[in-house]
Design an enzyme around this catalytic site. Sequence first.
Site, PDB file in Angstrom:
ATOM      1  N   ASP A  10       0.874  -1.173   0.000  1.00 41.38           N
ATOM      2  CA  ASP A  10       0.000   0.000   0.000  1.00 41.38           C
ATOM      3  C   ASP A  10       0.911   1.221   0.000  1.00 41.38           C
ATOM      4  O   ASP A  10       1.635   1.458   0.973  1.00 41.38           O
ATOM      5  CB  ASP A  10      -0.889  -0.021   1.243  1.00 41.38           C
ATOM      6  CG  ASP A  10      -1.811   1.186   1.350  1.00 41.38           C
ATOM      7  OD1 ASP A  10      -1.644   2.144   0.561  1.00 41.38           O
ATOM      8  OD2 ASP A  10      -2.671   1.192   2.240  1.00 41.38           O
ATOM      9  N   VAL A  11       0.912   1.983  -1.078  1.00 47.21           N
ATOM     10  CA  VAL A  11       1.873   3.093  -1.204  1.00 47.21           C
ATOM     11  C   VAL A  11       1.599   4.216  -0.211  1.00 47.21           C
ATOM     12  O   VAL A  11       2.423   5.120  -0.057  1.00 47.21           O
ATOM     13  CB  VAL A  11       1.918   3.662  -2.636  1.00 47.21           C
ATOM     14  CG1 VAL A  11       2.400   2.603  -3.616  1.00 47.21           C
ATOM     15  CG2 VAL A  11       0.565   4.249  -3.052  1.00 47.21           C
ATOM     16  N   ALA A  59      -6.534  18.036  -8.504  1.00 53.09           N
ATOM     17  CA  ALA A  59      -5.704  18.631  -7.456  1.00 53.09           C
ATOM     18  C   ALA A  59      -4.497  17.750  -7.159  1.00 53.09           C
ATOM     19  O   ALA A  59      -3.369  18.233  -7.012  1.00 53.09           O
ATOM     20  CB  ALA A  59      -6.534  18.852  -6.194  1.00 53.09           C
ATOM     21  N   TYR A 110      -9.142  14.630  -8.123  1.00 55.39           N
ATOM     22  CA  TYR A 110      -8.132  13.978  -8.962  1.00 55.39           C
ATOM     23  C   TYR A 110      -7.188  15.019  -9.574  1.00 55.39           C
ATOM     24  O   TYR A 110      -5.960  14.855  -9.536  1.00 55.39           O
ATOM     25  CB  TYR A 110      -8.829  13.175 -10.050  1.00 55.39           C
ATOM     26  CG  TYR A 110      -7.911  12.424 -10.977  1.00 55.39           C
ATOM     27  CD1 TYR A 110      -7.301  11.246 -10.568  1.00 55.39           C
ATOM     28  CD2 TYR A 110      -7.681  12.876 -12.273  1.00 55.39           C
ATOM     29  CE1 TYR A 110      -6.469  10.534 -11.425  1.00 55.39           C
ATOM     30  CE2 TYR A 110      -6.855  12.182 -13.134  1.00 55.39           C
ATOM     31  CZ  TYR A 110      -6.253  11.007 -12.703  1.00 55.39           C
ATOM     32  OH  TYR A 110      -5.419  10.313 -13.562  1.00 55.39           O
TER      33      TYR A 110
END
Length: 244
Positions: free
Chosen positions: A65-66, A167, A165
Amino acid sequence: MKTPRLMGRVAIVTGAGRGIGRAISLELAKEGAKIVAVSKTIREVRETVKQVKCSGSDGIALKVDVTSPKDVKNMVKKTVQKFKRIDILVNNAGVAIYKPLIHTTEKEWNEIIKTNLEGIFLCSREVLPVMIAQCSEENTDEIAGVIINISSQAGKHGFSGLSAYSASKFGVIGLTESLAEEVADYNIRVYALCPRGVDTNLYRSLFPHADTSRLLKPRDVAKKVVELCLPNCPIESGSVVDVL
């Protein structure tokens, strides 16, 4: 037979389980790069690595999970343990919703910013010490590393319904330009890639009635990534590169 142009290089690709990330992994592998395919869905990245190995290269699949600092640290640790170096980081993992700002919840906003922007911060921050050490150890004019951040045309122009998105993707460009300045002395190149609409499951889920015949294919984006990773790439670090 064409000589692979990235032989001996090691590439981490986030969001590598499908779509653009899988295509990037396979194109880099065809050029000889070893692939660390990263996703929250281990089944998908295992399939990516299976295809990487069928192409004649090597790779490993990691569930990451980044947005988790712990996961990202483990990703880098396992990559170095397996392949001893990191030459390429492609920050591709991303999420999106199509919804007016007035109806966007804080949870939705935070998920998009954390995945699309904070994920790039965490992965880049963890990979950079490895790349910087490679610059010192090798003591040459060779490129010590390449970081490619997948932004979007929505990172250059705002679109109705994509405020969160957009932003995040505008932020990716600012991060890219700043980071390129910071690491220039270490022979590390950093790019932001801005494709227009790409025919992926994510795009189709957002725009189910779109004419997909006019969209880019994931491989179109992947080919540009390969170009940016080549040692003799003439495109200046810090550039925002369109894929149209």
